[in-house]
Each structure stands twice: as structure tokens, then as C-alpha cells.
Write an enzyme that holds these catalytic residues in place. Structure first.
Site, mmCIF file in Angstrom:
data_model
loop_
_atom_site.group_PDB
_atom_site.id
_atom_site.type_symbol
_atom_site.label_atom_id
_atom_site.label_comp_id
_atom_site.label_asym_id
_atom_site.label_seq_id
_atom_site.Cartn_x
_atom_site.Cartn_y
_atom_site.Cartn_z
ATOM 1 N N TYR A 194 -12.481 10.505 3.211
ATOM 2 C CA TYR A 194 -13.156 9.480 2.423
ATOM 3 C C TYR A 194 -13.463 8.209 3.220
ATOM 4 O O TYR A 194 -13.944 7.235 2.655
ATOM 5 C CB TYR A 194 -12.370 9.203 1.143
ATOM 6 C CG TYR A 194 -12.531 10.365 0.196
ATOM 7 C CD1 TYR A 194 -13.604 10.431 -0.680
ATOM 8 C CD2 TYR A 194 -11.641 11.437 0.231
ATOM 9 C CE1 TYR A 194 -13.788 11.527 -1.514
ATOM 10 C CE2 TYR A 194 -11.821 12.541 -0.591
ATOM 11 C CZ TYR A 194 -12.893 12.580 -1.460
ATOM 12 O OH TYR A 194 -13.081 13.669 -2.273
ATOM 13 N N HIS A 246 0.823 -1.222 0.000
ATOM 14 C CA HIS A 246 0.000 0.000 0.000
ATOM 15 C C HIS A 246 0.856 1.271 0.000
ATOM 16 O O HIS A 246 0.633 2.193 0.786
ATOM 17 C CB HIS A 246 -0.952 0.007 1.200
ATOM 18 C CG HIS A 246 -1.966 -1.093 1.180
ATOM 19 N ND1 HIS A 246 -3.026 -1.157 2.055
ATOM 20 C CD2 HIS A 246 -2.086 -2.193 0.378
ATOM 21 C CE1 HIS A 246 -3.749 -2.238 1.799
ATOM 22 N NE2 HIS A 246 -3.183 -2.880 0.786
#
Length: 373
Positions: A254, A151
Site C-alpha cells: 500500500y 503507531h
């Protein structure tokens, strides 16, 4: 921006004449198209950029920056690439040209880097001359570092004001995406010298790092600028389910991992919430996951039926997805290249009007998608 238009015009002349190997013809519900093979033998290619003279730059995750010239892969890699680590999902990631590249030969590279404190996502600025990078300077480094090797994100884009957007993943430690004193799990907006953009949303908030533009992002693998609005669009990997497309808005959370449409890889829930006050909903999401990577709006005239549509590559599901979007909603979704059997790593709109694709494989390829003839 005039410089971008002039760059595109210069590329069109040369790219239209690139020699390619004719490939397989595919049919969708509305058009027939062909994939021309431009280059092969790339080790897990990750990103693609178009140079003014018609050459192309391709990053290999293994740490090499390659050039395709006159339709052929140059055997020798470009030298001068900054020190990096190739580990797990990390390596050499995105390549992005400065908007004034035709004049200043400046480009930007994102990559993973390791020192005694662990690994992180970095961005370096450099000057390309012939087959070498000069004046390499690190302008962004996400902190703190971590021992995790996944990631890293690393996708980048310039907005119309010349600010640089950089995606940093949660590094496989999900709670970091909600910690705004930690650079992981968000999108950072900086100047080309590495300073926080002067109109960043939280410059006066001591609890939020100055470079943050958004946060609560898990692992962004696609970033592009809308050709009409100038807004930055992204997509990110969910866990099992919950891959998202988002239109970035300054200072927006988000939600990851407080809200998600996915579940943990173990099959257990991460949260029971898909919505919370103060957290944005995605424009679109996939469940099950497709593992999206790379994205581009189709702005060419070669296939007029697709003009304005958004194209997204898929790693896990091995396809190219076409999305038609109207008034903020996805009104049509079409799967393409399902018979190709390739992990699509990057999708770019070429300045000559064709879509370009990279396949993620030990012997990865560069394809140009054109109408069938």
C-alpha cells in the site's frame, strides 16, 4: 458463518432491552437520530465487543478490560489481563471474540508490551469465565521491538474462513513499512493458534515474513469485514494529510512511505510521489487529516437510509463520517456529530441494529446511536 448469525440473534434479544440515558438529538440531511448514553467514566476506551448474553466488553487503554451488564458499567475490571505497557499510544487496544465464542468463551486481545529490547504489538488468546480471563496465551508478537511508543495499530478482524487479521503500525519509523523482513507496517494473517494462515500470499518467498498479508501500511486504526463480499476493509492514519481507506488484497503493497497524499509534520514533503507501479491506490483519502479511528458498515434496519454505508470515527476532527460507496468509489460523504465535540475512538455495528460509539477521553463514554423518536 452460522455461528456468527446465532450469536447475533442471541444478542439482539438482550441488547434491545438495555436501559440507556436518553441523550441529545441530532439531525442530518436525511435523518434525525439520537445518542443514548450507555456508560460513562471509562479511561480512554479503545474497543467494544458484544457478548451473547447482552453484556458488552470494553477495553481501556490504561490496561483494564471492563464489562457493561444490564446497561451499567461493572465497577471491578475483569482480571487476568496479560502484562502490558501503557506508554504513549500504547496500552490495551482491541478486543475480538472468537467466531464460536458462545461455545468456547475464547477472545483475543491486542496490546503493547515492553521488555529489555523495547516495545511491540502483541496479541493474546484467552478464555473468559465470569469476571476473569484464563488460559492466556500470546499467539502473535511483532518483531523487532523498538523504543518508540507510537503507531502500535492493533486492530483485528476475522475473515469468513476463520483467519485472524492483525494490524501492526510502522512504530513511527516509516521505512520499516517497506521492509518485509520486519513485522512493522502491515497486516498479518494467522490462525487462531498463531501460525501463518496456510494460504498466505508469500509463504514461499524468503524475503517476506510468512504472516504478512499486506505491507506498506502506516498505522491502521480501523478494520471491518464487508457484510456482502467478506473483504477486509481498513483505514490508516497519514501524516499531515493522506489518511486512507483500503480494501485489503493479498500480497499488496500500500505504498507507505514511498507514496502518500500527506506531508511530514514539519511541513516538508515525505515524497513527491502519490503513485508508483506495484503499489496500491487508496479507495478514499482525506487531506487534511481527520485521524480516523474505528469503522463499521451499517447493516441495520432502524435507519434504512444508511443501510450499506460505511461509518468512520474521527479523533482529530471530532466527528462521525458517513460514506456512501458505489462501484468502488465514494459517491457521498457526510459529517455527523460535529456538535458533540468528542474524539470518536471506535465504531461498531451492534447485533440489534444500532451503531455503537466510544469516545476517547479520560472520562470516555459508550453511546448507542438510534433513530430519534
Amino acid at each position: 458463518m452460522p455461528s456468527i448469525k446465532s450469536l447475533a440473534a442471541a444478542c439482539c434479544v438482550y441488547l434491545a432491552a438495555l436501559p440507556c440515558a436518553f441523550g441529545q438529538t441530532f439531525s442530518s440531511s436525511d435523518v434525525s437520530f439520537r445518542l443514548d448514553t450507555v456508560a460513562t467514566g471509562l479511561e480512554h476506551p479503545w474497543s467494544l465487543a458484544f457478548l451473547p448474553d447482552g453484556s458488552l466488553l470494553v477495553t481501556e487503554r490504561a490496561g483494564r478490560l471492563r464489562m457493561i451488564r444490564n446497561g451499567k458499567l461493572v465497577p471491578e475490571p475483569i482480571t487476568g489481563v496479560p502484562d502490558l505497557v501503557v506508554s504513549g499510544q500504547g496500552g490495551l487496544l482491541d478486543v475480538l471474540l472468537h467466531p464460536e465464542f458462545a461455545n468456547n468463551r475464547t477472545l483475543f486481545l491486542s496490546y503493547s508490551h515492553r521488555d529489555r529490547d523495547g516495545m511491540t504489538t502483541r496479541v493474546a488468546r484467552a478464555t473468559l469465565e465470569e469476571k476473569r480471563l484464563y488460559n492466556v496465551e500470546v499467539i502473535f508478537e511483532a518483531t523487532p521491538r523498538s523504543g518508540k511508543n507510537r503507531h502500535f495499530a492493533g486492530r483485528m478482524a476475522f475473515d469468513e474462513s476463520g483467519n485472524l487479521y492483525i494490524a501492526v503500525g510502522d512504530r513511527g519509523e516509516m521505512d520499516r513499512a517497506q521492509d518485509t523482513s520486519d513485522d512493522a507496517g502491515g497486516v498479518h494473517r494467522i490462525t487462531i493458534d498463531g501460525e501463518p494462515a496456510p494460504d498466505n500470499p508469500e509463504l514461499d518467498n524468503p524475503r517476506i515474513n510468512d504472516s504478512f498479508f499486506t505491507w506498506g501500511n502506516r498505522n491502521i486504526q480501523g478494520m471491518t469485514v464487508h457484510p456482502d463480499t467478506g473483504a477486509v476493509w481498513t483505514h490508516e492514519h497519514g501524516p499531515r494529510g493522506g489518511d486512507e481507506i483500503n480494501i485489503l488484497s493479498a500480497g499488496t503493497n500500500y505504498g507507505w512511505p514511498e507514496i502518500t497524499y500527506g506531508i511530514d509534520y514539519s511541513g516538508l514533503p515525505i515524497t513527491m510521489d502519490t503513485q508508483k507501479e506495484g503499489m496500491a491506490q487508496p479507495l478514499h483519502y482525506w487531506d487534511p487529516s481527520i485521524a480516523p479511528s474505528g469503522m463499521a458498515f451499517y447493516t441495520g434496519s432502524q435507519i434504512p437510509e444508511w443501510r450499506g454505508d460505511l461509518f468512520v470515527g474521527a479523533l482529530k476532527m471530532r466527528k462521525l463520517v458517513r460514506l456512501r460507496i458505489k462501484e468502488g468509489e465514494v459517491v457521498e460523504e457526510q459529517d455527523l456529530l460535529t456538535d458533540l465535540g468528542a474524539r470518536i475512538r471506535d465504531v461498531r455495528m451492534g447485533p440489534e441494529g444500532a451503531l455503537w460509539l466510544l469516545t476517547d477521553a479520560p472520562e470516555g463514554k459508550v453511546y448507542r446511536l438510534v433513530p430519534a423518536q
